[in-house]
Design a protein around this motif. Structure first.
Motif, short mmCIF file in Angstrom:
data_model
loop_
_atom_site.label_atom_id
_atom_site.label_comp_id
_atom_site.label_asym_id
_atom_site.label_seq_id
_atom_site.Cartn_x
_atom_site.Cartn_y
_atom_site.Cartn_z
N TYR A 126 0.85 -1.18 0.00
CA TYR A 126 0.00 0.00 0.00
C TYR A 126 0.89 1.24 0.00
N VAL A 127 0.63 2.13 -0.94
CA VAL A 127 1.26 3.45 -0.97
C VAL A 127 0.16 4.46 -1.29
N TRP A 128 0.00 5.45 -0.47
CA TRP A 128 -1.13 6.37 -0.66
C TRP A 128 -0.97 7.14 -1.97
N ALA A 129 -2.11 7.31 -2.66
CA ALA A 129 -2.22 7.99 -3.96
C ALA A 129 -1.60 7.19 -5.10
N ALA A 130 -1.18 5.94 -4.86
CA ALA A 130 -0.56 5.13 -5.91
C ALA A 130 -1.62 4.33 -6.67
N ASP A 131 -1.39 4.16 -7.98
CA ASP A 131 -2.33 3.37 -8.79
C ASP A 131 -1.61 2.36 -9.67
N GLY A 132 -0.50 1.80 -9.15
CA GLY A 132 0.17 0.71 -9.83
C GLY A 132 1.37 1.18 -10.65
N PRO A 133 2.07 0.24 -11.25
CA PRO A 133 1.80 -1.21 -11.19
C PRO A 133 2.43 -1.93 -9.99
N SER A 134 3.33 -1.24 -9.26
CA SER A 134 4.03 -1.94 -8.18
C SER A 134 3.43 -1.68 -6.81
N SER A 135 2.56 -0.68 -6.68
CA SER A 135 1.93 -0.36 -5.39
C SER A 135 0.60 0.33 -5.65
N TYR A 136 -0.27 0.32 -4.62
CA TYR A 136 -1.62 0.86 -4.78
C TYR A 136 -2.11 1.45 -3.46
N ASP A 137 -3.06 2.39 -3.59
CA ASP A 137 -3.94 2.65 -2.46
C ASP A 137 -5.28 2.01 -2.80
N CYS A 138 -6.28 2.17 -1.93
CA CYS A 138 -7.51 1.37 -2.11
C CYS A 138 -8.22 1.69 -3.42
N SER A 139 -8.45 2.98 -3.71
CA SER A 139 -9.19 3.32 -4.93
C SER A 139 -8.33 3.20 -6.18
N GLY A 140 -6.99 3.28 -6.00
CA GLY A 140 -6.11 3.03 -7.14
C GLY A 140 -6.19 1.59 -7.60
N LEU A 141 -6.28 0.66 -6.64
CA LEU A 141 -6.40 -0.77 -6.97
C LEU A 141 -7.71 -1.05 -7.70
N THR A 142 -8.82 -0.55 -7.15
CA THR A 142 -10.12 -0.83 -7.78
C THR A 142 -10.24 -0.14 -9.14
N MET A 143 -9.63 1.04 -9.29
CA MET A 143 -9.65 1.71 -10.59
C MET A 143 -8.96 0.86 -11.65
N ARG A 144 -7.76 0.35 -11.32
CA ARG A 144 -7.02 -0.46 -12.28
C ARG A 144 -7.71 -1.79 -12.54
N ALA A 145 -8.34 -2.37 -11.52
CA ALA A 145 -9.04 -3.64 -11.72
C ALA A 145 -10.16 -3.49 -12.74
N TRP A 146 -10.96 -2.44 -12.57
CA TRP A 146 -12.07 -2.25 -13.51
C TRP A 146 -11.60 -1.71 -14.86
N GLU A 147 -10.44 -1.08 -14.89
CA GLU A 147 -9.86 -0.67 -16.17
C GLU A 147 -9.58 -1.91 -17.02
N ARG A 148 -9.12 -2.99 -16.38
CA ARG A 148 -8.89 -4.25 -17.10
C ARG A 148 -10.18 -4.80 -17.69
N ALA A 149 -11.30 -4.46 -17.07
CA ALA A 149 -12.60 -4.93 -17.56
C ALA A 149 -13.24 -3.94 -18.55
N GLY A 150 -12.50 -2.88 -18.90
CA GLY A 150 -13.00 -1.93 -19.89
C GLY A 150 -13.86 -0.82 -19.35
N VAL A 151 -13.84 -0.60 -18.02
CA VAL A 151 -14.65 0.45 -17.40
C VAL A 151 -13.72 1.48 -16.79
N ARG A 152 -13.92 2.74 -17.16
CA ARG A 152 -13.06 3.80 -16.63
C ARG A 152 -13.66 4.36 -15.34
N LEU A 153 -12.86 4.35 -14.28
CA LEU A 153 -13.25 4.94 -13.00
C LEU A 153 -12.24 6.02 -12.63
N ASP A 154 -12.70 7.00 -11.86
CA ASP A 154 -11.77 7.97 -11.29
C ASP A 154 -11.00 7.31 -10.14
N HIS A 155 -9.85 7.87 -9.84
CA HIS A 155 -9.06 7.41 -8.71
C HIS A 155 -9.56 8.12 -7.45
#
Length: 367
Positions: free
Chosen positions: A264-293
């Motif tokens: 966990y790193v705050w404000a991070a959105d991958g690929p080596s570290s994430y915060d909570c909404s960064g992880l969920t944003m990237r997960a749904w990005e893989r499914a073709g849905v764009r979310l804000d961080h």
């Protein structure tokens, strides 16, 4: 006599090598009471220790929630800043086009002024009307030319005036967009400072609390490390146990499971570290849905889902439900069987956990 001596010798030997058995003294009433007091004291100490540990854990939870709320507030401020920057850029582009239109209109007016000053343009038809001694048709023709020129002149002036008015309006809008961008940038700066201070405070107090319960923490860390190693090793099989499928939610959930163990790193959105909404944003990005961080807009990214109707990939939110999106401070992604994948807090890693927490407020299904 010999028999007497022999018997006496045997008695002496027995007395030396087999001393008489003496019964152990029974504990006195005072001894029993002391033992009871010792047990009672140990029980009190254990109770105080448990209470201290409970208080420490509650403080840790409070720190994590506060840090999470401020980190998500910073994420939200960044989202709003990007929008303000886009609005400002669009306003500047419209103003540039309007200024170009003003310049074009100004050139036409300059030409008109030069013609009027030099006696050209309008004078030809007027002179022709004065000296024409021909037919009525010729006179009317010249009159129509004069009317046309006067109408053209009015149109040029009207175009100039309209272009200036539009440019003035757009200049005001651009200035307002610039002010809004500056304000958004300042809010983002303040939110970043607040988040940074909250995370630093969390680290300091967490370190102090963990120092007080060092033994317990070592055991917890050892157990967590083992669980995480197993989780990383068996990520694929966990995904299989929790359900296979090809829906967008499955894609998001399976990808989230592949990130187990990353810090966990705050404000991070991958690929080596994430915060909570960064992880969920990237997960749904893989499914073709764009979310804000940002949990604030992820909370509104799809319809609400009753907790007894959860599907893999649904987003689970934690905090409080109010009109302020910042009151939601954490998000995880549902992977099945009452479990979620989430990036918990500073000092932790992406891992699987139960969804059933006291601050669970609801779920959405992004679309």
């Amino acid at each position: 006599m010999r028999a007497f001596r022999a018997g006496l010798l045997v008695c002496c030997v027995l007395a030396v090598f087999c001393p008489p058995v003496v019964a152990e003294p029974r504990p006195s009433t005072r001894d029993v009471e002391r033992a009871r007091q010792a047990v009672h004291q140990r029980s009190k100490e254990l109770g105080r220790t448990n209470a201290e540990l409970a208080t420490a854990q509650a403080r840790l939870d409070e720190l994590a929630a506060e840090a999470g709320r401020l980190v998500e507030a910073y994420n939200g401020a960044r989202v709003l800043l990007r929008r303000a920057e886009q609005t400002h850029e669009q306003a500047k582009a419209r103003l540039t086009a309007a200024d170009a239109e003003v310049e074009a209109a100004r050139r036409d007016v300059a030409v008109l002024a030069a013609e009027s000053y030099g006696g050209l343009g309008l004078m030809g038809p007027m002179v022709g009307m004065l000296v024409d001694r021909g037919t009525t048709d010729g006179y009317l023709h010249r009159a129509s030319i004069l009317g046309h020129l006067q109408g053209q002149r009015a149109a040029i002036l009207t175009r100039m005036r309209d272009a200036q008015e539009v440019a003035a309006i757009l200049r005001t809008q651009a200035a307002g967009a610039h002010v809004a961008q500056q304000a958004a940038a300042e809010r983002a700066r303040q939110a970043e400072t607040a988040a940074r201070e909250a995370v630093a405070r969390q680290r300091r107090e967490t370190r102090a609390l963990r120092d007080r319960k060092e033994t317990l923490q070592r055991k917890l860390d050892a157990a967590r490390s083992r669980a995480e190693r197993l989780a990383r090793k068996r990520a694929a099989s966990v995904a299989g146990l929790l359900g296979r499928g090809s829906t967008r939610g499955d894609v998001a959930a399976n990808w989230a499971l592949s990130q187990l163990g990353k810090p966990y790193v705050w404000a991070a959105d991958g690929p080596s570290s994430y915060d909570c909404s960064g992880l969920t944003m990237r997960a749904w990005e893989r499914a073709g849905v764009r979310l804000d961080h940002w949990t604030g807009t992820q909370w509104t990214s799809g319809p609400r889902v009753p907790l007894d109707q959860l599907r893999r990939g649904d987003l689970l939110f934690f905090g409080r439900i109010t009109d302020d999106p910042g009151s939601i401070h954490h998000v995880g992604i549902y992977v099945g069987r009452g479990q979620m994948v989430h990036a918990p807090q500073t000092g932790d890693v992406v891992r699987v956990a139960s969804i059933w927490r006291g601050d669970l407020v609801g779920a959405t299904r992004p679309r």
